[in-house]
Design an enzyme around this catalytic site. Structure first.
Site, PDB file in Angstrom:
ATOM      1  CG  HIS A  67      26.387  12.913  43.172  1.00 35.22           C
ATOM      2  ND1 HIS A  67      27.760  12.346  42.942  1.00 35.22           N
ATOM      3  CD2 HIS A  67      25.748  11.546  43.273  1.00 35.22           C
ATOM      4  CE1 HIS A  67      28.038  11.371  42.626  1.00 35.22           C
ATOM      5  NE2 HIS A  67      26.538  10.444  42.899  1.00 35.22           N
ATOM      6  CG  ASP A 104      27.759   5.971  45.991  1.00 30.20           C
ATOM      7  OD1 ASP A 104      26.693   6.097  46.892  1.00 30.20           O
ATOM      8  OD2 ASP A 104      27.703   6.246  45.145  1.00 30.20           O
ATOM      9  CG  HIS A 106      27.363   6.635  41.279  1.00 27.47           C
ATOM     10  ND1 HIS A 106      26.568   6.319  41.951  1.00 27.47           N
ATOM     11  CD2 HIS A 106      27.331   6.018  40.001  1.00 27.47           C
ATOM     12  CE1 HIS A 106      25.399   5.616  41.000  1.00 27.47           C
ATOM     13  NE2 HIS A 106      26.157   5.333  39.992  1.00 27.47           N
TER      14      HIS A 106
END
Length: 288
Positions: A67, A104, A106
């Site tokens: 991220h 993942d 996300h």
């Protein structure tokens, strides 16, 4: 600087990072995490020179990285560990074509953005539709010279082992074969597990055995076995540890213990019709 504040206060929230915390040692630990990926790229490249079936490397690191964006930390991530390793593989080892798989739960927005205009790095993310951070739409495919080298596949809630096996066979494998990578890097998040509290997919430890085994074989078939996994998310310590251990068993060729670890009574019917529709849409968008 955030680390100076953390040294004074012991624990801080990094503004605008949605949400990322730091302690006095976070900066040093983040450097070590990024450095681990670089070291493992060195190791797999060296091993691939002496063996046609080199071991898969796994960076057991914290903080995670996918991220993190160029301007700073985001979503528990400080540095883009896998993005740093990808660029390092290119510049230091001449591995021009890097294939990144992110499973993942996300979307790996930081990795996505880092290489969105890069023709030589293919970023492929499977993630739960509508989950944090809200990016990774199916029509986000790269831009400029990199158009077509980003593939986002948002899965509907409830997707599990069958969905992921189908995605692997029908999307990941043909994409990798067409791209012809020199190395495969994997953002290995274990938060799509059925027992993980932050999402609503229903992967099992068996799903992760399948992914690890299949990706290892893909790397062997396409790029001399050069493959590095990077630990990303995972918020149920039991399912996280069991799933990582299953990945290691797959790498080593040991039998899976998933049947002893997974309870099928927790599983419900997967939305396979929706998954099939999404796969067909991805195939149409990316012309394969």
């Amino acid at each position: 600087m955030a680390m100076d504040q953390a040294s004074e206060k012991g624990l801080i929230f990094i503004d605008g990072s949605g949400p990322t915390y730091a302690t006095a040692t976070t900066f040093q630990e983040s450097l070590l995490a990024a450095g681990a990926g670089i070291s493992l790229v060195d190791s797999v490249v060296a091993a691939s020179r002496v063996s046609k079936d080199p071991p898969v490397a796994f960076a057991l690191i914290r903080p995670p990285g996918h991220h993190a964006v160029p301007k700073g930390a985001m979503g528990f991530c400080v540095f883009g560990n896998i993005a740093i390793a990808a660029r390092y593989a290119q510049r230091m080892h001449g591995l021009k074509r890097v294939f990144i798989i992110d499973f993942d739960v996300h979307h790996g927005n930081g990795t996505n953005d880092a290489f969105y205009e890069d023709l030589d790095i293919f970023f492929l993310s499977t993630h739960q539709a509508g989950s944090y951070p809200g990016t990774g739409k199916i029509d986000q495919v790269g831009s400029g010279n990199g158009e077509g080298s980003t593939l986002n596949l948002p899965l509907p809630g409830g997707s599990g082992d069958t969905a992921m096996r189908t995605v692997f066979d029908e999307v990941i494998v043909p994409c990798a074969q067409r791209f012809k990578p020199d190395i495969i890097l994997v953002s290995a998040g274990y938060d799509a597990h059925l027992l993980d509290p932050l999402a609503s997919l229903q992967f099992t430890t068996g799903t992760y055995y399948m992914l690890a085994s299949s990706i290892k074989q893909l790397a062997k078939d396409l790029c001399g076995g050069r493959c590095v996994f990077f630990l990303e998310g995972g918020y149920n310590l039991s399912s996280l540890s069991n799933s990582v251990a299953e990945s290691f068993r797959a790498f080593l060729g040991d039998r899976s213990l998933a049947s002893e670890l997974d309870d099928p009574s927790y599983l419900h019917e997967e939305p396979l019709k929706k998954v099939k529709q999404i796969i067909e849409k991805v195939k149409h968008i990316h012309s394969f």
